[in-house]
Each structure stands twice: as C-alpha cells, then as structure tokens.
Design a protein around this motif. Structure first.
Motif, short mmCIF file in Angstrom:
data_model
loop_
_atom_site.label_atom_id
_atom_site.label_comp_id
_atom_site.label_asym_id
_atom_site.label_seq_id
_atom_site.Cartn_x
_atom_site.Cartn_y
_atom_site.Cartn_z
N ASN A 1 -1.84 9.46 0.75
CA ASN A 1 -1.98 8.07 1.20
C ASN A 1 -1.43 7.91 2.61
O ASN A 1 -2.01 7.21 3.45
CB ASN A 1 -1.24 7.16 0.23
N SER B 1 -0.23 12.36 -4.34
CA SER B 1 -1.07 11.19 -4.08
C SER B 1 -0.43 10.28 -3.05
O SER B 1 -1.11 9.76 -2.15
CB SER B 1 -1.30 10.43 -5.39
N GLN B 2 0.88 10.08 -3.16
CA GLN B 2 1.60 9.25 -2.19
C GLN B 2 1.55 9.87 -0.80
O GLN B 2 1.40 9.17 0.21
CB GLN B 2 3.05 9.06 -2.63
N LYS C 1 -3.91 9.52 5.04
CA LYS C 1 -5.06 8.65 5.29
C LYS C 1 -4.68 7.52 6.24
O LYS C 1 -5.49 7.10 7.09
CB LYS C 1 -5.60 8.11 3.97
N TRP C 2 -3.45 7.01 6.11
CA TRP C 2 -2.97 5.99 7.05
C TRP C 2 -2.94 6.58 8.46
O TRP C 2 -3.33 5.92 9.42
CB TRP C 2 -1.56 5.53 6.65
N GLN D 1 0.81 -1.22 0.00
CA GLN D 1 0.00 0.00 0.00
C GLN D 1 0.85 1.27 0.00
O GLN D 1 0.32 2.37 0.13
CB GLN D 1 -0.93 -0.01 1.23
N GLY D 2 2.17 1.11 -0.10
CA GLY D 2 3.05 2.27 -0.13
C GLY D 2 3.40 2.83 1.23
O GLY D 2 3.82 3.98 1.34
N ILE D 3 3.25 2.02 2.30
CA ILE D 3 3.54 2.45 3.66
C ILE D 3 4.88 1.87 4.10
O ILE D 3 5.10 0.66 3.97
CB ILE D 3 2.44 2.00 4.64
#
Length: 316
Positions: free
Chosen positions: A99, A95-96, A102-103, A55-57
């Motif tokens: 994200n 966008s990243q 939002k996390w 998820q890019g975390i």
C-alpha cells in the motif's frame, strides 16, 4: 510556544521516546547480494505513536501546526513494515507495505521527483531530497521483488535517475570534479548532511543489485570514495557533526552515524568507515563529551540556524 514544542521534542529525543529518533540498529534481513531487508532496522518506526490516515498512510504535524504527508516518514514506515513481514511472514504486513509502494507511485511526478520538503512548507530548502528519492527507490524495488510488477522497477529507475541529476539541473546530487555528494537538503549552502548522504547510498546500492547498467555502480563507488575522504570534516574531535556547516549531531544522530558507518564497512570493506565508527563510539563513552555535545546542541536548537527552518520540525 514553538520553542517550548521544540524543547519538548528534543527532550523526548534524548530519552529515546521520539518516533523520529528511535534506535536504529543494523537491519536483520539485508543482503549484499540481492534486494531483501533494509539496511537500517526501521521496524521501530511501526509503532502506536504513528498517526495513520484512513488509507494507512502516515501523517505528520510540524511545530507550526502543518499536517503533512512527508515522504521520508512514509517510506521509512514502509521499509519497517517490509522487515516486519520478512520477520513474521505476516501477509497483512506485506499488504500494508505494498500500500505504501502504491502511494509512492501515485505521488511520483513525471520527472521522477517526490515533493518532499515543500510538504512541510520548508522555506530554507528546495523541495527535492536525495534521501527521500533513495528511500522511495528502496520501497519500490522491494515491491518489485515481491510482485514482479514492472511498474515498480520502472518508477524506481525514474526516481533514481532524478536523484542522480546535478543540483544545478534541479536534481539532488552535487558533482565537484571527482566528488559525488548526495544532498538530503538541497540549497545554496550545500549542507551535505551525513546521515542523509548515507541513506542516499543505500537506494543506489539497491539498484546496483538489480540493474546491469555499470554507470550506477560507478557513481556509487565515486560517492563512497568521496565520503571516505570527507569523513574527517564531520569529526569535531569529541563528537560528530550532522552536516558540513558544523551543526553538531544530536545524541540520536551521533548514534545513527556510528551504526551507518559500521554498515558501510560491511557493504564496502573500506577501513575509513570502521576507523571513524570506532572513534565516534569511543566519544560516546566519555560523559564530559556527552554533556558538551548536548549543551552545544541545545544552543543550536534554541537559536535558529540560518541553514534550517525550525518551523518544519516534526512533533508527531
């Protein structure tokens, strides 16, 4: 085996190859009037060595082999992404970044706390951290500026209010008469880590740029006043201390202290900040001081301090 991992990590830190101790200059895009870029330049946190999940975390691994979603790493990665967006206007970076924001919302509990130190199985401290809270606030406020979505602002306030709660009531702030000290590590030892205290000021400063509630400005200035009075306690006479328990700063953290003090002078125009930034910068220029500091630091790394949990050191 753990001590060898620690020594390897420390060697990489000295060589400037550790993702956790990258060079942090003053942010290029911050503003004293509004929430824009971050105060530290964290763009080097966005690098090939950062391990991301699907998820890019970002994910970290400790010396003890524990994989963790460590909020401070995640928030610093996000703030680095945001500055890269301001620099390049690349919508992918935005966008990243969103994200990450939002996390941050999805992992904020109902009282406004991010579970921080416990994610590393830290046995020496409580889980709450003022630095974690502050950097999360800075992420959410920048997300609010970009989207104007009220949830980001509301959750930022909730997280900041938790940060400002007295440590005796489960928060991250030590109140001693007129002194206001933000605690990166909350424990009975009241470590008062210098870089974490300063990082904590940044999130509060961000909020004062958006909120008209004067109580936040008052707490901010009380903590700035306290820090000015406490700076001599962080001075070893040839190097800076990492905390008030006389843990010596590593070369990377000593350099970070100097940069942070220069930045605080820009924000608050207090002469104490530039005096100690200059003094500590002069320490760096003396080879003997550098060697002495590294020898003391190495000893502290090898012989575990009762104030810190060696098993929680991040290795990647």
């Amino acid at each position: 085996m753990k001590i060898f991992k620690l020594l390897k990590r420390w060697f990489r830190m000295l060589c400037g190859k550790s993702a956790f101790h990258v060079k942090q200059g003053i942010g290029k895009y911050y503003s004293k009037q509004s929430v824009k870029g971050y105060y530290n330049d964290l763009t080097n946190k966005v690098c090939d060595s950062t391990i991301l999940d699907s998820q890019g975390i970002p994910i970290n691994t400790t010396i003890a082999g524990i994989e963790a979603y460590f909020p401070i790493t995640i928030f610093q990665y996000g703030l680095g992404l945001y500055d890269l967006y301001l620099e390049t206007h690349d919508k992918k970076r935005l966008s990243q970044f969103l994200n990450i924001a939002k996390w941050a919302i999805s992992h904020l509990d109902e009282q406004g706390m991010w579970n921080c130190m416990a994610t590393l199985h830290d046995q020496a401290h409580f889980t709450q951290s003022s630095m974690c809270q502050s950097e999360g606030v800075s992420v959410l406020l920048r997300a609010y500026v970009e989207t104007q979505e009220r949830q980001f602002l509301e959750k930022a306030k909730l997280a900041l209010d938790f940060m400002l709660r007295d440590i005796e009531n489960g928060g991250t702030t030590l109140y001693q008469q007129e002194d206001v000290i933000f605690q990166e590590y909350v424990s009975s030892h009241n470590l008062s880590v210098l870089n974490g205290w300063i990082f904590s000021l940044f999130g509060l400063y961000d909020f004062t740029l958006i909120s008209e509630d004067k109580k936040y400005q008052e707490i901010l200035m009380k903590s700035v006043d306290t820090l000015c009075r406490f700076l001599p306690k962080y001075d070893r006479g040839f190097w800076s201390n990492y905390d008030l328990k006389k843990t010596i700063a590593s070369p990377a953290y000593h350099d970070l202290h100097i940069m942070q003090l220069e930045l605080l002078f820009e924000l608050f125009q207090r002469q104490e900040f530039t005096i100690y930034a200059t003094k500590w910068s002069n320490y760096q220029k003396k080879k003997l001081f550098q060697i002495l500091a590294m020898m003391i630091k190495l000893k502290q790394k090898i012989f575990k301090s009762k104030y810190y949990d060696i098993n929680t050191s991040l290795v990647k």
